[in-house]
Motif scaffolding. Structure first.
Motif, PDB file in Angstrom:
ATOM      1  N   SER A   1       0.916  -1.058   0.052  1.00 23.30           N
ATOM      2  CA  SER A   1      -0.153   0.026   0.033  1.00 23.30           C
ATOM      3  C   SER A   1       0.804   1.245  -0.044  1.00 23.30           C
ATOM      4  O   SER A   1       1.700   1.641   0.986  1.00 23.30           O
TER       5      SER A   1
ATOM      6  N   THR B   1      -3.444  -4.517  -9.806  1.00 17.99           N
ATOM      7  CA  THR B   1      -3.894  -3.304  -8.868  1.00 17.99           C
ATOM      8  C   THR B   1      -5.352  -3.583  -8.111  1.00 17.99           C
ATOM      9  O   THR B   1      -6.173  -4.011  -8.747  1.00 17.99           O
ATOM     10  N   VAL B   2      -4.912  -3.476  -6.815  1.00 20.59           N
ATOM     11  CA  VAL B   2      -6.316  -3.514  -6.013  1.00 20.59           C
ATOM     12  C   VAL B   2      -7.153  -2.219  -6.051  1.00 20.59           C
ATOM     13  O   VAL B   2      -8.211  -2.412  -6.167  1.00 20.59           O
ATOM     14  N   SER B   3      -6.422  -1.013  -5.796  1.00 17.14           N
ATOM     15  CA  SER B   3      -6.938   0.195  -6.105  1.00 17.14           C
ATOM     16  C   SER B   3      -5.891   1.291  -6.337  1.00 17.14           C
ATOM     17  O   SER B   3      -4.799   0.996  -6.033  1.00 17.14           O
ATOM     18  N   ALA B   4      -6.388   2.232  -6.882  1.00 21.33           N
ATOM     19  CA  ALA B   4      -5.547   3.274  -7.439  1.00 21.33           C
ATOM     20  C   ALA B   4      -6.021   4.594  -7.568  1.00 21.33           C
ATOM     21  O   ALA B   4      -7.126   4.522  -8.152  1.00 21.33           O
ATOM     22  N   ALA B   5      -5.481   5.726  -7.169  1.00 21.12           N
ATOM     23  CA  ALA B   5      -6.034   7.093  -7.034  1.00 21.12           C
ATOM     24  C   ALA B   5      -5.586   7.647  -8.657  1.00 21.12           C
ATOM     25  O   ALA B   5      -4.638   8.665  -8.588  1.00 21.12           O
TER      26      ALA B   5
ATOM     27  N   GLY C   1      -7.914   4.200 -12.894  1.00 27.43           N
ATOM     28  CA  GLY C   1      -7.964   3.276 -11.662  1.00 27.43           C
ATOM     29  C   GLY C   1      -6.976   2.182 -11.787  1.00 27.43           C
ATOM     30  O   GLY C   1      -6.930   1.277 -10.668  1.00 27.43           O
ATOM     31  N   ASN C   2      -6.036   2.421 -12.843  1.00 27.38           N
ATOM     32  CA  ASN C   2      -4.933   1.226 -12.659  1.00 27.38           C
ATOM     33  C   ASN C   2      -3.661   1.983 -12.022  1.00 27.38           C
ATOM     34  O   ASN C   2      -3.559   2.969 -11.937  1.00 27.38           O
TER      35      ASN C   2
ATOM     36  N   LYS D   1      -6.276  -4.147 -13.196  1.00 31.16           N
ATOM     37  CA  LYS D   1      -6.922  -4.571 -12.071  1.00 31.16           C
ATOM     38  C   LYS D   1      -7.141  -6.203 -11.895  1.00 31.16           C
ATOM     39  O   LYS D   1      -6.950  -6.605 -10.996  1.00 31.16           O
TER      40      LYS D   1
ATOM     41  N   GLN E   1      -1.797   4.102  -4.392  1.00 35.72           N
ATOM     42  CA  GLN E   1      -2.189   2.665  -4.728  1.00 35.72           C
ATOM     43  C   GLN E   1      -1.886   1.493  -3.850  1.00 35.72           C
ATOM     44  O   GLN E   1      -1.255   1.641  -3.048  1.00 35.72           O
TER      45      GLN E   1
END
Length: 190
Positions: A63, A98-102, A106-107, A133, A164
């Motif tokens: 993270s 990618t679990v999450s990304a700002a 979204g990648n 993702k 991310q």
């Protein structure tokens, strides 16, 4: 008949030797290890396991609390078990998602390089990947333009491209090759 020294098994165990024998070039890392050095202010990391994780059913989740001024403010280093000689082709293939990304799409974003893990940290092959993702195999090939001594060679994953959460899975590094995807296709057919 005596076998030349280069033809004798060079890997520490039979599993890695079998992988080395299947690869183009020579395996120069231990793809079963994920106990990598993770660094950077505010980052957290943890191992994750799951049947849906390709190439070993395990990954390292990292993270990143915010995008950095440089890609390398947060990162992780995967050790290479051999030295790298200038002029040699080297290739790294790694699973990631990618679990999450700002980011606008979204990648996630990851910078990858072959590097000497000693000041002034010279390296080569710098490539930035957009990490999707879903689990995917990413690959980078480069021709070494420096020598890196055994014990100092790493794959540097630079993670500060975005706020991310990235998961990095099995990573395979080979010298004397320009692609590992042909090996992957052959393995999946058997």
């Amino acid at each position: 008949l005596a076998m030349p020294a280069a033809a004798v098994a060079a890997q520490p165990n039979a599993e890695l030797q079998a992988l080395d024998d299947a690869l183009p070039g020579t395996l120069i890392n231990d793809p079963t290890r994920l106990d990598w050095d993770v660094f950077g202010t505010g980052q957290t990391s943890k191992p994750v396991k799951g049947d849906d994780i390709p190439g070993g059913k395990a990954a390292l989740q990292i993270s990143v609390p915010k995008a950095g001024a440089t890609l390398y403010e947060v990162g992780t280093n995967a050790p290479i078990t051999a030295g790298i000689k200038s002029g040699t082709d080297v290739v790294v293939a790694f699973y990631a998602r990618t679990v999450s990304a700002a980011t606008s799409d979204g990648n996630g974003r990851i910078g990858v390089r072959f590097q000497q893990n000693a000041s002034p940290y010279p390296g080569f092959g710098d490539t930035t990947f957009v990490i999707e993702k879903e689990w995917k195999l990413y690959q980078m090939t480069a021709k070494a333009n420096i020598d890196i001594a055994k014990g100092q060679a790493i794959i540097g994953f630079q993670l500060s491209g975005a706020k991310q959460i990235i998961e990095l899975g099995q990573t395979i590094v080979a010298s004397g090759a320009t692609s590992l995807t042909a090996m992957r296709a052959k393995t999946e057919q058997s």
